[in-house]
Design an enzyme around this catalytic site. Structure first.
Site, mmCIF file in Angstrom:
data_model
loop_
_atom_site.group_PDB
_atom_site.id
_atom_site.type_symbol
_atom_site.label_atom_id
_atom_site.label_comp_id
_atom_site.label_asym_id
_atom_site.label_seq_id
_atom_site.Cartn_x
_atom_site.Cartn_y
_atom_site.Cartn_z
ATOM 1 N N ASP A 15 0.860 -1.177 0.000
ATOM 2 C CA ASP A 15 0.000 0.000 0.000
ATOM 3 C C ASP A 15 0.903 1.236 0.000
ATOM 4 O O ASP A 15 2.100 1.143 0.316
ATOM 5 C CB ASP A 15 -0.895 -0.034 1.239
ATOM 6 C CG ASP A 15 -1.677 1.253 1.418
ATOM 7 O OD1 ASP A 15 -2.378 1.647 0.478
ATOM 8 O OD2 ASP A 15 -1.550 1.869 2.497
ATOM 9 N N ASP A 17 -0.040 5.251 0.897
ATOM 10 C CA ASP A 17 -0.118 6.253 1.953
ATOM 11 C C ASP A 17 -0.296 5.602 3.319
ATOM 12 O O ASP A 17 -1.135 4.718 3.507
ATOM 13 C CB ASP A 17 -1.262 7.229 1.714
ATOM 14 C CG ASP A 17 -1.237 8.350 2.738
ATOM 15 O OD1 ASP A 17 -0.168 8.960 2.902
ATOM 16 O OD2 ASP A 17 -2.260 8.578 3.396
ATOM 17 N N ASP A 167 -1.744 -0.531 6.058
ATOM 18 C CA ASP A 167 -1.830 0.209 7.323
ATOM 19 C C ASP A 167 -3.257 0.433 7.797
ATOM 20 O O ASP A 167 -3.457 0.983 8.882
ATOM 21 C CB ASP A 167 -1.132 1.566 7.190
ATOM 22 C CG ASP A 167 -1.937 2.557 6.359
ATOM 23 O OD1 ASP A 167 -2.188 3.679 6.833
ATOM 24 O OD2 ASP A 167 -2.317 2.197 5.220
#
Length: 491
Positions: A15, A17, A167
């Protein structure tokens, strides 16, 4: 593409950001610039995690400006900030570089639009990724599995042989729905552990071997490393050898780097334990329950210096362990507490220890092999730059620059909450009779490169009496020891 069937770990899918980079702050600043005002918490639903077009439409309703113009301005402002202020997440670039060295393909899989992803890729280096998948490339984006499935198809890999690094729960759901193992590194909201999912506080210290174990389901070996200054062999305390053996047994240590051995301690301790040992000069030694297959450094090293060994943890798995002892004078914490020497003076007075550390690091570099993890333990007689916010102590900085990580600070990142003092359990006041409090500090370390820290703590037996009434102490040293538990990958 040809599937990477030769690798048990076929690919790692990242991923963007919050996982690889911290761009939320930059996006927020860009929106504030275009909006012409300071944003508040009430604006978050229209800004965070939203496509540029959504935020532009929202701004259009409040400013009256055309949405297309606002979108162009948002792209421009955000791109400028990314190019000049992008911040990789801790450990992210190290992990990407390690995967590249191991030949493991990587992909960027993001719910951001292509324009945003390309800006970040330019900043990170687009060549770090074999494939990138954005919100513009699939009909459905996260939490649907489509982005991860698209990345796996482009790489020619089996999702079940891939690890996705995420995240947020939205991203975790997407990756797991695609059939990937997941390493979750929560950035905002917590993520619970689950079957097929590993949760870590950060990417710091994560290795390709850790990710490989997630898809091969291999349990890593455990290695318990102790560093211990024996204090002139332990001779200040009655029955010190028996007490040393008892302490080592209580820690469950597998290998111990020793300083101030008094010449014979390593051999005598190893013989009593039935372990292997290496003696270097009159001051340094290593004892190990695992076989010692090589010895490094000057066997006749002086009181200060370093010595190393290579141990075989299991068939095909070796670790290099070095023990070092650096000069104790001038001692920075005394100069700070008693003489009020400013940071520049403290740093300047580290030259002797810094020279010794550089020599140690040079010796390590001469024998280091890329596939063999390295552990450096010892009494540095120097505080850490990780503990003193106003002093960039050069000895620990040099070790860090050489790629060695501080295992205690990995396990305990907050020095205020977990100071980890090793000097000194027997000196609450300075021994000059002045009654001044003795500066307590962390000067003994277990540093490493290429391993995963499971736990780290200081170790003292009982509550030692203060100097000079130490002869009956259960703890036969003036330093606390440091024990770190490492995970050693199986291959």
């Amino acid at each position: 593409m040809t599937p990477h069937t030769q690798l048990p770990l076929q690919a790692v899918l990242f991923d963007m950001d919050g996982t690889l980079v911290d761009t939320e702050r930059l996006w927020w600043e860009a929106v504030e610039q275009v909006a012409g005002r300071t944003l508040t918490d009430a604006d978050q639903p229209e800004v965070l995690g939203r496509p540029v077009e959504h935020t532009a439409d929202w701004l259009a309703t409040t400013t009256g400006a055309p949405a297309a113009d606002l979108a162009a301005a948002l792209h421009r402002e955000f791109a400028t900030r990314v190019r000049t202020g992008i911040v990789p997440r801790p450990g992210a670039l190290d992990l990407l570089d390690a995967l590249a060295r191991d030949g493991v393909p990587t992909a960027l899989v993001t719910a951001s639009p292509r324009a945003v992803a390309d800006t970040v890729l330019d900043a990170l280096g687009a060549g770090r990724f074999a494939v990138s998948v954005t919100a513009d490339d699939t009909g459905l984006t996260k939490p649907a599995p489509d982005p991860y499935l698209a990345a796996c198809r482009a790489l020619g890999v089996d999702p079940a042989a891939c690890v996705a690094v995420e995240d947020t729960q939205t991203g975790v759901s997407s990756a797991e729905a695609a059939g990937c193992a997941v390493l979750a590194v929560p950035s905002l909201a917590p993520i619970d552990a689950a079957p097929g999912r590993t949760v870590r506080d950060s990417l710091v210290g994560v290795t390709p071997a850790d990710l490989r174990a997630m898809v091969t389901h291999e349990t890593p070996y455990e290695l318990r490393v102790l560093t211990w200054n024996l204090w002139l062999g332990g001779s200040k305390v009655d029955d010190h050898r028996t007490k040393q053996l008892k302490a080592i047994a209580e820690t469950g240590a597998d290998v111990v780097g020793l300083q101030e051995t008094g010449g014979t301690a390593a051999e005598e301790l190893a013989k009593a334990l039935g372990w292997h040992h290496h003696r270097a000069g009159e001051n340094l030694g290593v004892i190990s329950r695992h076989p010692i297959t090589a010895r490094f450094g000057d066997p006749d090293v002086g009181f200060y210096g370093a010595a190393g060994v290579r141990i075989t943890v299991a068939e095909g798995r070796e670790v290099d362990l070095w023990t070092c002892h650096l000069d104790y004078t001038p001692y920075g914490p005394y100069e700070s507490a008693f003489d009020a020497l400013p940071a520049a003076g403290l740093i300047a007075h580290e030259e002797v220890r810094l020279t010794q550390m550089r020599d140690t690091l040079s010796r390590i570099a001469e024998v280091t092999e890329d596939t063999v993890p390295v552990v450096l333990v010892g009494d540095f007689n120097s505080p850490s730059h990780l503990d003193w916010p106003d002093v960039e102590w050069p000895v620990t900085k040099a070790a860090e620059a050489a790629g060695l990580r501080d295992s205690y600070r990995e396990a305990h990142p907050d020095p205020a909450a977990d100071p980890g003092h090793t000097w000194s359990p027997i000196h609450p006041v300075h021994e000059d009779g002045s009654g001044r409090p003795e500066p307590q500090d962390r000067i003994d370390y277990v540093l490493h490169r290429g391993l995963t820290v499971l736990d780290s703590r200081t170790f003292v037996v009982g509550a030692p009496s203060a100097w000079p009434d130490v002869s009956s102490n259960c703890w036969p040293s003036d330093h606390a020891a440091v024990l770190t538990v490492f995970a050693v990958p199986r291959r």
